[in-house]
Design a protein around this motif. Structure first.
Motif, PDB file in Angstrom:
ATOM      1  N   LYS A 144      -2.292  21.938   0.808  1.00 36.21           N
ATOM      2  CA  LYS A 144      -1.224  21.067   0.744  1.00 36.21           C
ATOM      3  C   LYS A 144      -0.651  22.787  -0.301  1.00 36.21           C
ATOM      4  CE  LYS A 144      -1.240  17.053   1.834  1.00 36.21           C
ATOM      5  NZ  LYS A 144      -1.292  15.233   1.742  1.00 36.21           N
TER       6      LYS A 144
ATOM      7  N   GLN B 233       2.798  27.945   8.196  1.00 39.27           N
ATOM      8  CA  GLN B 233       3.516  26.810   8.796  1.00 39.27           C
ATOM      9  C   GLN B 233       2.711  25.306   8.724  1.00 39.27           C
ATOM     10  OE1 GLN B 233       6.352  25.471   9.378  1.00 39.27           O
ATOM     11  NE2 GLN B 233       7.166  26.649   7.838  1.00 39.27           N
ATOM     12  N   MET B 234       2.377  24.985   8.819  1.00 43.46           N
ATOM     13  CA  MET B 234       1.987  23.852   8.601  1.00 43.46           C
ATOM     14  C   MET B 234       1.774  22.304   9.887  1.00 43.46           C
ATOM     15  SD  MET B 234       0.905  21.958   5.227  1.00 43.46           S
ATOM     16  CE  MET B 234      -0.351  20.260   5.144  1.00 43.46           C
TER      17      MET B 234
ATOM     18  N   PHE C  84       0.085  18.295  10.748  1.00 45.08           N
ATOM     19  CA  PHE C  84       0.049  17.515  10.017  1.00 45.08           C
ATOM     20  C   PHE C  84      -1.056  16.320  10.128  1.00 45.08           C
ATOM     21  CE2 PHE C  84       2.060  17.888   5.944  1.00 45.08           C
ATOM     22  CZ  PHE C  84       3.525  18.986   6.264  1.00 45.08           C
TER      23      PHE C  84
ATOM     24  N   ALA D 111       0.103  26.202   0.925  1.00 51.81           N
ATOM     25  CA  ALA D 111       1.555  25.548   2.013  1.00 51.81           C
ATOM     26  C   ALA D 111       2.080  25.221   1.179  1.00 51.81           C
ATOM     27  CB  ALA D 111       1.347  24.572   3.381  1.00 51.81           C
TER      28      ALA D 111
ATOM     29  N   ARG E 188       6.869  22.231  16.299  1.00 52.56           N
ATOM     30  CA  ARG E 188       7.534  23.001  14.698  1.00 52.56           C
ATOM     31  C   ARG E 188       6.822  24.027  14.235  1.00 52.56           C
ATOM     32  NH1 ARG E 188       8.294  18.200  11.187  1.00 52.56           N
ATOM     33  NH2 ARG E 188       5.934  18.110  11.196  1.00 52.56           N
TER      34      ARG E 188
ATOM     35  N   GLU F 220       4.446  12.812   5.187  1.00 54.46           N
ATOM     36  CA  GLU F 220       4.535  14.268   5.889  1.00 54.46           C
ATOM     37  C   GLU F 220       5.283  14.603   6.133  1.00 54.46           C
ATOM     38  OE1 GLU F 220       0.422  13.228   8.536  1.00 54.46           O
ATOM     39  OE2 GLU F 220      -0.097  13.526   6.354  1.00 54.46           O
TER      40      GLU F 220
ATOM     41  N   ARG G 124       8.028  31.783   4.128  1.00 53.57           N
ATOM     42  CA  ARG G 124       7.975  30.214   5.303  1.00 53.57           C
ATOM     43  C   ARG G 124       7.540  30.602   6.170  1.00 53.57           C
ATOM     44  NH1 ARG G 124       6.179  26.436   1.826  1.00 53.57           N
ATOM     45  NH2 ARG G 124       7.882  25.963   0.097  1.00 53.57           N
TER      46      ARG G 124
ATOM     47  N   VAL H 152       7.611  22.256   3.890  1.00 50.59           N
ATOM     48  CA  VAL H 152       7.267  23.859   4.387  1.00 50.59           C
ATOM     49  C   VAL H 152       8.192  24.225   5.124  1.00 50.59           C
ATOM     50  CG1 VAL H 152       4.790  24.392   5.611  1.00 50.59           C
ATOM     51  CG2 VAL H 152       4.875  22.659   4.367  1.00 50.59           C
TER      52      VAL H 152
END
Lengths: 290, 344, 331
Positions: free
Chosen positions: B73, B109-110, B112, B76, B183, A181, B105, A188
């Motif tokens: 995903k 954002q992502m 996880f 993103a 982040r 990830e 971007r 990303v």
């Protein structure tokens, strides 16, 4: 430094006798290689320093031995001990340089194959497969018939075969890293591919390479010895341990065993030390589950 | 212009298909008619539609293999969609290349699922958190501001400045998720795609992270696409919920409507299967039989019919479309037309 | 009291299992006691690292170096398993006590057919001949809901899906008719609809065969539907014990209360979930006194000095706390 001595690695190192013996042997050879020229009186490759009267003296503990040459001398009065120290330099030089070259090329190709996949991956891996079916001896023979012998030819032959293991290992690690990830997070975040490879993939695939590289030095020393024994290795002017064995081989059966056997023992101890330490490293660096 | 602002995220007919099997050489097969090259396709996402407004939290629920992670995903842009439109803040980014995506971007954002795999073990926390921001800074002056911003971000997620110089393995799972959130926040996005962000955490830490995410939404007006398999988590955090099965969205409704009046048989089965700590919760019992079909060969018609207790021949012949049944609820099921078949 | 009437199948007294690692001694299980009667299901609840899996492994004698059972007793119908030799433990494993592991991917050997793995259990623990064993395996597979059982016996684990594999694992665990089954997070890796099927299956099998079960899990919701009584572990100690409904409705220990409150449940309507502040302490460096005191809203000075013992509170509940909750307290 203190972090190293307090680490779990060092704790396990102290408890592993094979690791300590292995690294002691390696250290011995490293010192021999570095300090060799300064501790032996005779430079075995300086013809002027040789004295034919000293030829074929047996080791010091046998009758006829000379304390000046504790392991005996060869047919031209060369001190076997000095030859071993000089020879070890060459053997180790070849082993290390070939290893570094293999590692560099193999890692680069493995990263590219694993990261980009597809046709690039197929091509690189098929070349790797083909490469593995050529023994390095065959490659050395080709080179010799084409461009003669020499240390550089030996290095090419070794590297041509040695890069494959790095490429395969790195490709495998890369394939699993790119699913991680944090690599996806880097995508990303907008990082370009080359930065992702450099900052996220590469540092995380290096660990198994340490073990491979260590053991490969030993492997290369042995292969080079075989090549030299067959006469397609290093030139006579720069005898490695392998070539020393060959030179002594001719007189082995007349009872003048020490010129062949001692270099053989030296190779054995060197590679044994490397393997012992390499085994320890492999167990230590293995990612432990829970 | 006095148009209503575009939704933060507008997804239309999103499709994501993967072709399996490696390069041409690996796919070569020898059948009765001679050699052929197989082209197996995994249809992970099959025409999904939804929107998320600014500040809204939409959840996507479903079990493994339903495609919800793939949707996340694809949105993103970790994958490039194989079909459909993907509008982020009004701009369709489905076909964007690397350079065109870069400014996007900063808006999306992502975070996880796996706190142990979402942070590079060889990077320090400050570098991890700064990474998305550094991709957006062009001038040296901007770059000089970054360390201060990182410190502020860490404080916002409940960590402190001394954590910035440490490595991920020195933190617990919950703290690592916080680092991941920091982040994602570094570029002050409008949309955060959260892929099962609390599934790997212990229950008591889950609560902390969910509260944090809600607080951040209240403070920054963030929109979330929240992927989860856990209905009770989703009940707590989502404004509206989409239910997915085998790459299709089978139901989509505001939270209270979905939980009080689920219409699709799969949603009802999910709700009945979820274990609850309260005794005698008013539970409809729907037990599913059989196994989930493979995404390599989807059933004809409705993808759920192989396990649906109510399926009849229309379900095999015709794939149901998502239809509006009022109160903001849409359902893809033939039972809407023939409610008398709903005998449970 | 019930206890004197029912014969105790398993009694664990003050079990201590410690791991001697490079970084210090991890006291994974540090004084755990509980009882199980025949036919009962006990939930063993706690968070990761709380020691609950280690309890299960200790009972079966599956603790390897650097771990070691340092003390305590594990009485199976009066016989102390801690003192039993490896040979005796091997007789017991699979026959008297069997285990269902969490990950169905790795608990079956991928190189052997399912039939062979099932057959192995019967070969070791019963006197049946080949035909009888085959029949028993077919019957067991069918009873766990796998159709075309005779055919499926010849299949390999990878040919089954996750839910099916877990059914196979359960079938293997039940084959030799054990009296106690230790199920370590048996449904955590499964989807919720499959989980619901598997839990119903396990409940049915246990009731039919009169076995007992220790259900080890972090999921309080699952345990509330399956267990007769619950033992709550925190950092290697039992902090609370009692019958399920009593414990869930009005727990005595603040940790249990905190766990229950932090579960988002479909009937809760709170805006913010109550969270337990702080993090689990480092198990190599447990604080003095009560392990939970740094996170406990009720902690006082004495909690940092004296470790509380497990004391009966009200009804069936026992808790290890100096200031236990009364019913109606919200901590």
């Amino acid at each position: 430094m203190t972090a190293l001595f307090q680490s779990e690695f060092f704790y396990n190192y102290r408890r592993s006798s094979s690791a300590m013996i292995g690294s002691a042997l390696m250290a011995f050879f490293a010192l021999a290689v570095l300090l060799g020229p300064f501790i032996v009186a005779q430079d075995p490759y300086d013809i002027a320093a040789l004295n034919l009267m000293d030829s074929y003296k047996p080791p010091v503990w046998l009758e006829g031995g000379d304390p000046q040459f504790w392991l005996g001398t060869d047919g031209q009065g060369r001190d076997v001990w000095a030859s071993i120290l000089y020879g070890a330099r060459i053997s180790l030089f070849i082993g290390l340089v070939a290893m570094v070259a293999s590692c560099f090329i193999g890692t680069l190709l493995g990263l590219i194959a694993g990261f980009y996949g597809g046709l690039v991956d197929s091509v690189i891996m098929r070349i790797a497969d083909i490469q593995l079916s050529f023994p390095s001896i065959l490659i050395a023979l080709f080179l010799m018939s084409a461009v003669g012998t020499g240390i550089d030819k030996v290095l090419i032959a070794l590297t041509a075969v040695g890069w494959v293991v790095y490429a395969r290992t790195v490709r495998g690690s890369t394939l699993s890293e790119i699913e991680k990830e944090y690599v996806q997070a880097a995508k990303v975040a907008g990082l370009p591919n080359h930065k992702i490879i450099r900052k996220h993939v590469l540092p995380n695939v290096l660990t198994p390479l340490i073990v491979i590289a260590t053991i490969q030095v030993g492997t290369f020393v042995l292969i080079e010895a075989s090549l030299s024994f067959l006469g397609v290795g290093v030139p006579i002017t720069q005898p490695s341990l392998g070539l020393l064995i060959k030179n002594g081989f001719d007189v082995l059966f007349s009872g003048l065993w020490w010129t062949s056997v001692f270099p053989g023992v030296a190779i054995m101890m060197l590679v044994f030390g490397i393997n012992l330490f390499g085994d320890f490293l492999r167990d230590e660096l293995n990612p432990r589950l829970k | 212009m006095t148009d209503a602002p575009a939704p933060m995220l507008d997804v239309r007919n999103l499709e994501m298909h993967f072709s399996l099997g490696g390069s041409v050489l690996d796919r070569l097969r020898f059948g009765k008619k001679g050699p052929r090259i197989d082209k197996p396709v995994v249809r992970a996402v099959n025409g999904v539609n939804f929107t998320i407004e600014r500040g809204e939290i939409m959840a996507l629920v479903g079990e493994s293999g339903c495609g919800k992670s793939t949707v996340a995903k694809t949105i993103a842009r970790i994958y490039k969609p194989t079909g459909g439109e993907l509008r982020v803040d009004g701009e369709d980014v489905a076909e964007h290349d690397f350079a065109q995506m870069l400014p996007v971007r900063a808006k999306m954002q992502m975070i996880f699922q796996d706190p142990y795999a979402s942070l590079n073990p060889r990077q320090k926390v400050r570098d991890i958190v700064a990474e998305p921001l550094l991709q957006q800074t062009k001038t040296t002056a901007e770059r000089r501001e970054v360390p201060k911003k990182i410190e502020a971000l860490l404080a916002k997620v409940g960590l402190n400045a001394e954590h910035a110089g440490r490595y991920p393995h020195q933190f617990s799972g919950g703290q690592r998720q916080r680092i991941g959130i920091a982040r994602a926040l570094s570029v002050t996005p409008g949309l955060i795609v959260a892929d099962e962000p609390v599934s790997a955490l212990d229950v008591s830490i889950q609560a902390q992270i969910l509260n944090l995410m809600k607080d951040l939404r209240d403070e920054f007006g963030l929109a979330y696409l929240f992927i989860s398999h856990d209905l009770s988590v989703v009940h707590h955090i989502a404004d509206k919920i989409g239910v997915m099965y085998l790459g299709f969205m089978v139901e989509n409704a505001p939270r209270d409507v979905l939980f009080s009046r689920p219409r699709h048989p799969y949603t009802r089965a999910l709700l009945s299967a979820a274990p609850s700590i309260k005794e005698n919760r008013d539970k409809e019992e729907i037990e599913l039989t059989g196994e989930v079909p493979s995404a390599l060969s989807l059933p004809s018609g409705c993808c759920f019919r192989t396990r649906c207790p109510f399926a009849w021949d229309r379900c095999a012949a015709e794939r149901p479309a998502l239809r509006d049944v009022g109160d903001g609820q849409t359902v893809a099921c033939h039972l809407i037309d023939e409610p008398e078949r709903d005998v449970s | 009291m019930r206890d004197t009437v029912q014969q105790k199948l398993l009694e664990v007294r003050d079990l201590r299992t410690h791991f001697h690692t490079f970084a210090g001694t991890v006291k994974a299980v540090n004084g755990v006691s509980f009882d199980i009667a025949a036919g009962e299901v006990m939930g063993l609840v706690g968070e990761s690292g709380g020691g609950k899996s280690v309890v299960g492994f200790s009972i079966l004698g599956l603790i390897d170096s650097p771990g070691k059972i340092e003390g305590g007793e594990i009485l199976l119908n009066g016989e102390d398993l801690v003192k039993a030799g490896e040979a005796r433990l091997r007789e017991i494993r699979g026959r008297d006590i069997s285990m269902v592991f969490q990950d169905p991917m790795t608990s079956l050997n991928p190189l052997h057919t399912v039939g062979r793995q099932m057959d192995e259990v019967l070969r070791l623990h019963s006197d049946l001949d080949t035909e009888a064993r085959h029949a028993a395996c077919v019957e067991m597979l069918e009873s766990v809901g796998i159709s075309r059982a005779a055919e499926r016996l010849k299949a390999y684990p990878h040919q089954f899906s996750g839910g099916m594999r877990q059914r196979v694992v359960i079938a293997i665990a039940l084959l030799a008719r054990p009296r106690l089954i230790i199920a370590d997070e048996p449904t955590t890796a499964l989807d919720v609809t499959i989980q619901s099927q598997i839990l119903k299956l396990m409940r049915r099998q246990i009731a039919e065969k009169g076995a007992s079960m220790i259900l080890v899990t972090h999921d309080l919701a699952v345990v509330s539907e399956m267990a007769d009584h619950i033992t709550v572990l925190y950092c290697g100690n039992v902090v609370e014990r009692g019958r399920t409904r009593e414990l869930i409705e009005a727990p005595a220990h603040p940790y249990t209360r905190g766990l229950i409150d932090s579960i988002p449940d479909l009937s809760n309507r709170h805006e913010r979930l109550k969270q337990i502040p702080g993090t689990v302490p480092d198990i190599r460096n447990l604080p003095r006194g009560c392990n939970f005191r740094d996170r406990c809203p009720r902690a006082q000075a004495i909690c940092a000095e004296i470790e509380p013992d497990l004391m009966p509170q009200r009804g069936s509940l026992s808790a290890a706390c100096h200031f236990p909750l009364s019913p109606g307290d919200t901590a």
